[in-house]
Design a protein around this motif. Structure first.
Motif, PDB file in Angstrom:
ATOM      1  N   ILE A 149      39.971  47.423  52.761  1.00 50.50           N
ATOM      2  CA  ILE A 149      38.542  47.539  53.063  1.00 50.50           C
ATOM      3  C   ILE A 149      37.766  46.261  52.750  1.00 50.50           C
ATOM      4  N   ILE A 150      38.109  45.576  51.649  1.00 52.35           N
ATOM      5  CA  ILE A 150      37.347  44.387  51.234  1.00 52.35           C
ATOM      6  C   ILE A 150      37.503  43.246  52.238  1.00 52.35           C
ATOM      7  N   PRO A 151      38.728  42.827  52.602  1.00 47.85           N
ATOM      8  CA  PRO A 151      38.847  41.763  53.622  1.00 47.85           C
ATOM      9  C   PRO A 151      38.346  42.180  55.002  1.00 47.85           C
ATOM     10  N   VAL A 226      41.571  45.392  41.043  1.00 48.92           N
ATOM     11  CA  VAL A 226      41.245  44.989  42.422  1.00 48.92           C
ATOM     12  C   VAL A 226      39.884  45.512  42.866  1.00 48.92           C
ATOM     13  N   TYR A 227      39.587  46.800  42.591  1.00 46.32           N
ATOM     14  CA  TYR A 227      38.426  47.452  43.209  1.00 46.32           C
ATOM     15  C   TYR A 227      37.221  47.665  42.292  1.00 46.32           C
ATOM     16  N   VAL A 228      37.442  47.752  40.984  1.00 44.58           N
ATOM     17  CA  VAL A 228      36.336  48.103  40.085  1.00 44.58           C
ATOM     18  C   VAL A 228      35.773  46.881  39.376  1.00 44.58           C
ATOM     19  N   GLY A 233      35.059  35.839  40.275  1.00 46.33           N
ATOM     20  CA  GLY A 233      35.885  34.745  39.755  1.00 46.33           C
ATOM     21  C   GLY A 233      37.344  34.885  40.146  1.00 46.33           C
ATOM     22  N   GLN A 234      37.645  35.887  40.929  1.00 48.23           N
ATOM     23  CA  GLN A 234      39.024  36.186  41.297  1.00 48.23           C
ATOM     24  C   GLN A 234      39.354  35.508  42.618  1.00 48.23           C
ATOM     25  N   THR A 235      40.404  34.692  42.617  1.00 50.96           N
ATOM     26  CA  THR A 235      40.792  34.018  43.846  1.00 50.96           C
ATOM     27  C   THR A 235      41.494  35.007  44.769  1.00 50.96           C
ATOM     28  N   LEU A 236      41.582  34.631  46.047  1.00 49.11           N
ATOM     29  CA  LEU A 236      42.263  35.479  47.034  1.00 49.11           C
ATOM     30  C   LEU A 236      43.729  35.656  46.672  1.00 49.11           C
ATOM     31  N   THR A 237      44.333  34.587  46.104  1.00 47.00           N
ATOM     32  CA  THR A 237      45.750  34.658  45.723  1.00 47.00           C
ATOM     33  C   THR A 237      45.966  35.706  44.640  1.00 47.00           C
ATOM     34  N   SER A 239      44.017  38.241  43.973  1.00 44.56           N
ATOM     35  CA  SER A 239      43.735  39.540  44.587  1.00 44.56           C
ATOM     36  C   SER A 239      44.947  40.056  45.354  1.00 44.56           C
ATOM     37  N   LYS A 240      45.633  39.154  46.073  1.00 47.41           N
ATOM     38  CA  LYS A 240      46.829  39.556  46.834  1.00 47.41           C
ATOM     39  C   LYS A 240      47.967  39.948  45.906  1.00 47.41           C
ATOM     40  N   ILE A 241      48.128  39.212  44.811  1.00 46.63           N
ATOM     41  CA  ILE A 241      49.194  39.524  43.848  1.00 46.63           C
ATOM     42  C   ILE A 241      48.952  40.894  43.219  1.00 46.63           C
ATOM     43  N   LEU A 242      47.701  41.164  42.847  1.00 43.59           N
ATOM     44  CA  LEU A 242      47.360  42.474  42.263  1.00 43.59           C
ATOM     45  C   LEU A 242      47.570  43.590  43.291  1.00 43.59           C
ATOM     46  N   SER A 243      47.257  43.292  44.567  1.00 43.66           N
ATOM     47  CA  SER A 243      47.487  44.276  45.624  1.00 43.66           C
ATOM     48  C   SER A 243      48.980  44.560  45.795  1.00 43.66           C
ATOM     49  N   LEU A 244      49.800  43.515  45.638  1.00 46.83           N
ATOM     50  CA  LEU A 244      51.252  43.691  45.714  1.00 46.83           C
ATOM     51  C   LEU A 244      51.753  44.631  44.616  1.00 46.83           C
ATOM     52  N   LEU A 245      51.107  44.582  43.462  1.00 45.73           N
ATOM     53  CA  LEU A 245      51.538  45.411  42.335  1.00 45.73           C
ATOM     54  C   LEU A 245      51.456  46.895  42.665  1.00 45.73           C
ATOM     55  N   TYR A 246      50.321  47.343  43.269  1.00 39.36           N
ATOM     56  CA  TYR A 246      50.187  48.783  43.499  1.00 39.36           C
ATOM     57  C   TYR A 246      50.708  49.231  44.868  1.00 39.36           C
ATOM     58  N   THR A 247      51.001  48.288  45.776  1.00 36.86           N
ATOM     59  CA  THR A 247      51.569  48.682  47.070  1.00 36.86           C
ATOM     60  C   THR A 247      53.082  48.537  47.118  1.00 36.86           C
ATOM     61  N   VAL A 248      53.642  47.644  46.292  1.00 35.16           N
ATOM     62  CA  VAL A 248      55.086  47.390  46.312  1.00 35.16           C
ATOM     63  C   VAL A 248      55.739  47.671  44.957  1.00 35.16           C
ATOM     64  N   PHE A 249      55.152  47.130  43.893  1.00 31.68           N
ATOM     65  CA  PHE A 249      55.769  47.232  42.563  1.00 31.68           C
ATOM     66  C   PHE A 249      55.705  48.652  41.998  1.00 31.68           C
ATOM     67  N   THR A 250      54.525  49.285  42.062  1.00 32.95           N
ATOM     68  CA  THR A 250      54.365  50.630  41.491  1.00 32.95           C
ATOM     69  C   THR A 250      55.271  51.668  42.150  1.00 32.95           C
ATOM     70  N   PRO A 251      55.343  51.745  43.504  1.00 30.78           N
ATOM     71  CA  PRO A 251      56.279  52.693  44.109  1.00 30.78           C
ATOM     72  C   PRO A 251      57.739  52.448  43.738  1.00 30.78           C
ATOM     73  N   LEU A 252      58.083  51.185  43.383  1.00 33.48           N
ATOM     74  CA  LEU A 252      59.451  50.861  42.972  1.00 33.48           C
ATOM     75  C   LEU A 252      59.743  51.351  41.558  1.00 33.48           C
ATOM     76  N   VAL A 253      58.785  51.118  40.640  1.00 33.50           N
ATOM     77  CA  VAL A 253      59.057  51.425  39.224  1.00 33.50           C
ATOM     78  C   VAL A 253      58.850  52.897  38.864  1.00 33.50           C
ATOM     79  N   ASN A 254      58.045  53.630  39.646  1.00 31.27           N
ATOM     80  CA  ASN A 254      57.798  55.046  39.316  1.00 31.27           C
ATOM     81  C   ASN A 254      59.081  55.862  39.179  1.00 31.27           C
ATOM     82  N   PRO A 255      59.992  55.842  40.183  1.00 37.41           N
ATOM     83  CA  PRO A 255      61.233  56.606  40.006  1.00 37.41           C
ATOM     84  C   PRO A 255      62.113  56.080  38.890  1.00 37.41           C
TER      85      PRO A 255
END
Length: 276
Positions: A149-151, A226-228, A233-237, A239-255
């Protein structure tokens, strides 16, 4: 490799919960639903992201972009609410164990699950429909690896005040009400556990909550970042890394978290491997 590992891990959790009788409990039912949500998020985001990375960029139609955002948003809101339901489940199990089976019935669990999806879809419609009706006339390049939504709102030429107002008026309660319920639930859980006289009893009670608390911490920390939290002061890079955490990293580590720190799931895996 990460995508395949994510799919295998979450499909394994779903399969174990479906086929193991000792996992036919409310807690494992909710864990299997969490795995379904993780599969939806990672499948919505990662294949297209891999295409973009392989081709050093990519194109997406406006309808496909809004569709991707819809499924991403629905799954994330559902997960936010499901983690809240899971904290309530742990609260009842530890603070009111004698009435656990009468409170957390199969019907009640299905109703909670259905309510989470219903609220998630309604919130997602509010998040998706107003931005899709805005006027996009400027640059058509999204500086991100998926349609968030932000971009997206940065590409809008018309006034976005009403859309921002709608998003914040719905988004803030969706984040803070579940957070409050989780904090209150765990406050009561900690107070109850501290009253248990034996160290073994305390450790056993805490062990049933540790996996869920770890997952909640990872999920909410990344979402808040990311959202709150203000991102001036947050660079786009970053922001993208943090987005990777909850879209890629979190689904991997949950199981991984639930299988490594859970005796019942370990036992189910051993029984499955023995029979196969």
């Amino acid at each position: 490799m990460v995508y395949e590992a994510t799919m295998c891990g979450n499909l394994m959790i779903i399969s174990l919960v479906l086929n193991s009788k000792n996992l036919h409990t409310p807690m494992y039912f909710f864990i299997s639903q969490l795995s379904i949500s993780d599969i939806l998020v990672t499948t919505d985001i990662v294949p297209n992201m891999l295409h973009i990375l392989l081709h050093n960029g990519g194109t997406i139609t406006f309808i496909s972009c809004m569709t991707q955002f819809f499924f991403f948003c629905a799954a994330e809101v559902f997960e936010c609410l499901l983690l809240t339901v899971m904290s309530y489940d742990r609260y009842v199990a530890i603070c009111n164990p004698l009435h656990y089976t009468s409170i957390m019935t199969n019907t009640f669990c299905v109703k909670l699950f259905a309510m989470c999806w219903l609220v998630g879809i309604v919130v997602t419609i509010i998040f998706t429909v107003p931005p899709s009706m805005l006027y996009f006339c400027g640059p058509n390049i999204i500086d991100h690896f998926f349609c968030d939504i932000i971009p997206l709102l940065e590409l809008v030429c018309s006034d976005t005040f009403i859309v921002h107002l709608e998003i914040y008026s719905v988004g803030i309660p969706i984040v803070f009400i579940p957070t409050t319920i989780i904090v209150v639930s765990y406050t009561y859980i900690v107070l109850t556990v501290l009253k248990i006289p034996s160290n073994t009893g305390r450790q056993k009670a805490f062990s049933t909550c540790s996996s869920h608390l770890t997952v909640v911490s990872i999920f909410y920390w990344t979402m808040f970042s990311v959202y709150v939290v203000p991102n001036k002061g947050q660079t786009l890079t970053i922001s993208k890394i943090l987005s990777l955490l909850y879209t890629v990293f979190t689904p991997l580590v949950n199981p991984i978290i639930y299988s490594l720190r859970n005796k019942d799931i370990k036992k189910a895996i051993q029984l499955w491997s023995h029979y196969h």
